[in-house]
Design an enzyme around this catalytic site. Structure first.
Site, short mmCIF file in Angstrom:
data_model
loop_
_atom_site.label_atom_id
_atom_site.label_comp_id
_atom_site.label_asym_id
_atom_site.label_seq_id
_atom_site.Cartn_x
_atom_site.Cartn_y
_atom_site.Cartn_z
CD GLU A 275 7.27 11.30 17.81
OE1 GLU A 275 6.48 11.07 18.93
OE2 GLU A 275 7.54 12.31 17.26
N GLY A 276 9.80 8.02 21.15
CA GLY A 276 10.06 7.54 22.72
C GLY A 276 10.45 6.01 22.45
#
Ligand code: FAD
Length: 430
Positions: A275-276
């Site tokens: 998610e980054g």
């Protein structure tokens, strides 16, 4: 969510998967990697949300569209139809989260996977971000949850394991050793700070949707946007330390798989990556959330923190002492944000070189804010039954201010050192 491709990880602008029109739908082809639960047989069907490019797509991030691609097609009567042309090519062997199959997914090896466009053509990234912002909060909560599990296990072990003569007393349990207490306090106060911050962010998301007044809705929208990378980045980075402490409290048994302590440490490791990565969260915080509005949303947060700091001055001695450390940290956060805004163009490397330390510093200050609010709330009282609970909230705030909040000073001072020493060596000098 099928975003990642071998050449497109943090940089989704490099996505190459293609979607060509075919009647009322599209045919997708390409390869996605690292897809969480990309395939499984727990459910009758799987609905993939896939990023791909239409034939007329402009290059870069503005040319990516979002498609819905089911594993099985659905017949007109709603029953399960033919297998779609999307298959798992392999399942990754990973450091942790072994209960979660992470798949390489091949689309369109046999003519094209049937997919349906979601939203407008080329509008996929904005749609994906609606999900990703919530997923980022969810991964922050994952860091918190694994930390909590590691803490419960460490606490249980520390209460039972007999070793040494703690503080000169008779042979006793390790929870009586001051250093074990330090580790448990670090875990517990960190977890409570993380949990409070997750709740605050989630409450802002709710207010942003449901507050009666439009001004309040916008304010909460700004607050949620500001807190999202902090919840994701800070909680997950902190979970690395907390789950590692969980192993340490167990001593040698922590390193042995059957105890289960090591599993939390391994499971937590992914949370700073998917998610980054933390670097991506930090870039988001500095570029989109700080520089773009010239510090307005952060200024609102700082003002709220200053109000809490003022209230702490009137609290009992120990809490007021913590409050003074907190007030100084809030001031430093505000000054550092101002410094970043003023110096953003000093060099191309500047925002990126300082971003993670800024995020971690901001997260550490937010953690103190959350705990200070809990300490203040104890003034309302709660009867004799609650005395221990309320006392613990004050003590956790004081511990955090003495042992963890000073880290914010170090981190935020590092920001003001700028990019020069970070970039001093040329790549070939490493
Ligand atoms: C177990 C697991 C499950 C996953 N599940 C999914 C999923 O369900 N769906 C999906 O689409 N993807 C999924 N991913 C992919 C995940 O989101 C990516 O691995 C992640 O975004 C990082 O991309 P990358 O691996 O290509 O690393 P890279 O982008 O190559 O990054 C490598 C390093 O460079 C740094 N870096 C790169 N670009 C920048 C930048 N602009 N600024 C600062 N630093 C930078 C990173 O921070 C990192 O330290 C999963 C990955 C794993 C390991």
């Amino acid at each position: 969510m099928n975003l990642t491709e071998p050449q497109a990880g943090s940089d989704l602008a490099a996505v190459k998967s293609r979607a060509v029109p075919d009647g009322d739908h599209y045919r997708l082809s390409g390869q996605k990697i690292f897809i969480t639960w990309g395939d499984q047989d727990f459910t009758d069907n799987i609905v993939h949300l896939v990023l791909a490019r239409l034939p007329d797509a402009p290059p870069g991030i503005k040319g990516i569209s979002l498609f819905l691609v089911p594993k099985f097609l659905v017949n007109a009567d709603g029953s399960r139809g033919a297998r779609n042309d999307v298959f798992p090519a392999s399942i990754e062997h990973k450091l942790g989260i072994h209960g979660s199959p992470t798949c390489v997914m091949n689309y369109g090896d046999n003519g094209g996977a049937a997919g349906w466009l979601v939203g407008e053509p080329h509008g996929g990234i904005a749609l994906m971000f609606t999900m990703m912002n919530h997923a980022r909060i969810a991964v922050g909560i994952q860091g918190l949850s694994i930390s909590e599990r590691a803490f419960q296990q460490a606490r249980g072990y520390a209460l039972e394991r007999v070793q040494g003569q703690p503080a000169g007393n008779a042979r006793g349990t390790i929870i009586q050793h001051p250093d074990v207490r330090r580790m448990l306090m670090q875990m517990k106060s960190g977890i409570e700070a993380m949990r409070g911050l997750c709740y605050l962010a989630a409450a802002s998301a709710d207010h942003a949707h449901h507050a009666q007044d439009a001004v309040a809705r916008q304010r909460h929208e700004r607050r949620f946007a500001l807190l999202t990378p902090i919840v994701k980045g800070w909680c997950t980075e902190f979970s690395q330390e907390i789950t590692s402490l969980g192993v340490q409290v167990h001593g040698g048994m922590g390193y042995i798989e059957e105890t289960g302590a090591a599993q939390h440490f391994r499971d937590a490791r992914i949370t700073t990556i998917y998610e980054g990565t933390t670097g991506i969260q930090a870039n988001d915080l500095i570029s989109r959330k700080l520089l773009r509005d010239k510090g307005a949303a952060l200024g609102e947060l700082v003002a709220d923190m200053q109000r809490t700091a003022a209230a702490l001055a009137g609290a009992g001695t120990a809490v007021a002492a913590g409050g003074r450390v907190f007030r100084a940290a809030v001031e430093l956060l505000e000054q550092t944000a101002g410094w970043v805004i003023a110096h953003q163009r000093d060099s191309d490397a500047l925002p990126g070189a300082v971003a993670v330390n800024f995020l971690l510093g901001a997260g550490t200050v937010c953690g103190a804010w959350v705990l200070s609010r809990a300490a203040l709330a104890t003034d309302a009282g709660g009867g004799a039954d609650a005395a221990d609970y309320l006392d613990a909230r004050r003590e956790l705030f004081c511990f955090y201010c003495e042992h963890l909040l000073p880290r914010a000073t170090a981190l935020l001072q590092t920001v003001r050192a700028g990019a020069d020493s970070v970039m001093a060596l040329r790549p070939e000098q490493f």
